[in-house]
Design a protein around this motif. Structure first.
Motif, PDB file in Angstrom:
ATOM      1  N   CYS A 166       0.828  -1.215   0.000  1.00 49.32           N
ATOM      2  CA  CYS A 166       0.000   0.000   0.000  1.00 49.32           C
ATOM      3  C   CYS A 166       0.862   1.264   0.000  1.00 49.32           C
ATOM      4  CB  CYS A 166      -0.941   0.013   1.207  1.00 49.32           C
ATOM      5  SG  CYS A 166      -2.269  -1.215   1.086  1.00 49.32           S
ATOM      6  N   ILE A 213      -5.986   7.581   0.362  1.00 47.86           N
ATOM      7  CA  ILE A 213      -4.716   7.426  -0.367  1.00 47.86           C
ATOM      8  C   ILE A 213      -3.603   8.223   0.318  1.00 47.86           C
ATOM      9  CG2 ILE A 213      -3.566   7.624  -2.612  1.00 47.86           C
ATOM     10  CD1 ILE A 213      -5.991   5.600  -2.434  1.00 47.86           C
ATOM     11  N   THR A 214      -3.879   9.514   0.623  1.00 48.50           N
ATOM     12  CA  THR A 214      -2.865  10.309   1.324  1.00 48.50           C
ATOM     13  C   THR A 214      -2.629   9.766   2.736  1.00 48.50           C
ATOM     14  OG1 THR A 214      -4.590  11.919   1.867  1.00 48.50           O
ATOM     15  CG2 THR A 214      -3.128  12.473   0.051  1.00 48.50           C
ATOM     16  N   ALA A 258       0.723   3.934  -2.976  1.00 48.62           N
ATOM     17  CA  ALA A 258       0.338   5.303  -2.596  1.00 48.62           C
ATOM     18  C   ALA A 258       1.421   6.296  -3.019  1.00 48.62           C
ATOM     19  CB  ALA A 258       0.100   5.388  -1.094  1.00 48.62           C
ATOM     20  N   TYR A 296      -0.263   7.030   2.261  1.00 46.85           N
ATOM     21  CA  TYR A 296       1.017   7.633   1.874  1.00 46.85           C
ATOM     22  C   TYR A 296       1.827   8.047   3.114  1.00 46.85           C
ATOM     23  CZ  TYR A 296       4.189  11.088  -0.248  1.00 46.85           C
ATOM     24  OH  TYR A 296       5.299  11.801  -0.628  1.00 46.85           O
TER      25      TYR A 296
END
Length: 353
Positions: A65, A203-204, A69, A207
């Motif tokens: 992930c 997503i962020t 990301a 990240y």
């Protein structure tokens, strides 16, 4: 007339398209959430794939992930990163990452000991944990009627646990621990990020949080699972199994991004209830887990309590939104009035001149 009919037709067509799109997002999210849960159970269960290493599995997910990301944010530029200083990252994201890593570790560990259906029933305690921790950390106001509702949810889950055919104390402790850490994480997101005006989408969030989780999980992994894996020389990394499992986990985060972004958080809550019932039915009919009438009665009680809680939250949000709009309308009216008075005074001075 013809034009009016055409306009209303296109409007209804647009509405239908929007509804169909919402249902599609919900269906995708339910399918992926369902798949990830069943897939994790399959990998970790000793009677199925027989790879009982929950920390390792979580680390594989986090590595995958974090990489995807990073590519979406920095290489493909599909998602905008959030401006974040080093101090903010250390003081806000790191504690959230620590809580998330423990929550994932414990919840994945529970699959080794408990049935999928019973885990879903125990997860109904999430609103109870979030509300209780919110009250303790002064993020929620104590309300007697809400607390009564929380007690009714807990009572329903207790009945479901009493009716569980394959009750495992250690498994229950792990799952309750996972609920407690996840609830604390959700409250801490409000305290450490939302209150500072920082909004992270899934997503962020991956990240920033996934690399942090990976670092935290390395500590228990070195002492708990690495020695056992080192001795299991027969193990070969199955790229198909772990690759598709990780891809499903990442796709689930993308689906959450779409579902909340295009519909609402409440839609996701309702979809979550549908998913839980589907998982219980699947667990009973396909995996052949024992689901007793007492199980279902207890979960039914908890389900009603969770439904009422979600409804109350929605009403509170609607009231807050209406109040915000009324305040904005009042401010706009005052501004226009002041502007008109100013223009009137200007015209008066011009006529006198």
């Amino acid at each position: 007339m013809g034009k009016g009919g055409s306009g209303s037709g296109s409007l209804s067509e647009g509405v239908v398209k929007k509804i169909l799109l919402s249902y599609t997002y919900v269906a995708i999210w339910i399918f992926l959430s369902f798949t990830v849960i069943v897939y994790n159970k399959y990998i970790l269960d000793r009677k199925l794939y027989n790879w009982p290493f929950p920390i390792s599995l979580t680390m594989i997910h986090m590595s995958f992930c974090a990489t995807l990301a990073f590519l979406l944010v920095n290489v493909f530029k599909l998602v905008e990163p959030v401006t974040m200083s080093r101090d903010l990252y250390l003081s806000s994201v790191v504690p959230i990452g620590a809580l998330y890593s423990i929550s994932l570790w414990l919840s994945n560990s529970a699959y080794i000991y408990l049935s999928v259906s019973f885990i879903q029933m125990l997860k109904a305690l999430m609103p109870v944990a979030v509300y209780s921790i919110g009250v303790l950390l002064k993020k929620e106001n104590f309300k007697t009627d809400t607390m009564v509702n929380m007690v009714s949810i807990s009572f329903g889950v207790a009945i479901a646990a009493y009716g569980e055919a394959k009750f495992d104390v250690w498994g229950v402790i792990l799952q309750l621990g996972a609920v407690a850490f996840e609830a604390t994480r959700l409250v801490m997101i409000q305290i450490l990020l939302t209150s500072k005006g920082i909004q992270l989408n899934p997503i962020t969030s991956l990240y920033y949080v996934a690399p942090c989780c990976l670092a935290f999980l390395c500590v228990p992994w070195i002492f708990v699972e690495f020695p056992v894996l080192k001795e299991t020389s027969s193990f070969h990394f199955d790229f198909v199994i772990f690759g598709t499992n990780s891809l499903c986990a990442f796709a689930l985060n993308l689906a959450v991004f779409l579902l909340v972004g295009k519909t609402s958080a409440l839609t996701m809550n309702v979809a979550g209830v549908v998913k839980d019932w589907l998982l219980i039915a699947f667990s009973w009919s396909v995996i052949k887990d024992t689901v007793t009438p007492v199980n279902l009665f207890g979960y039914g009680l908890a389900f009603l309590g969770v439904g009422y809680y979600n409804h109350s939250k929605l009403q509170a949000l609607k009231a807050k939104e209406a109040q915000k709009k009324a305040t904005q309308a009042d401010e706009e009216a005052s501004r226009l009035l002041e502007q008109r008075d100013g223009d009137g005074m200007g015209e008066k001075r011009d006529s006198q001149a």
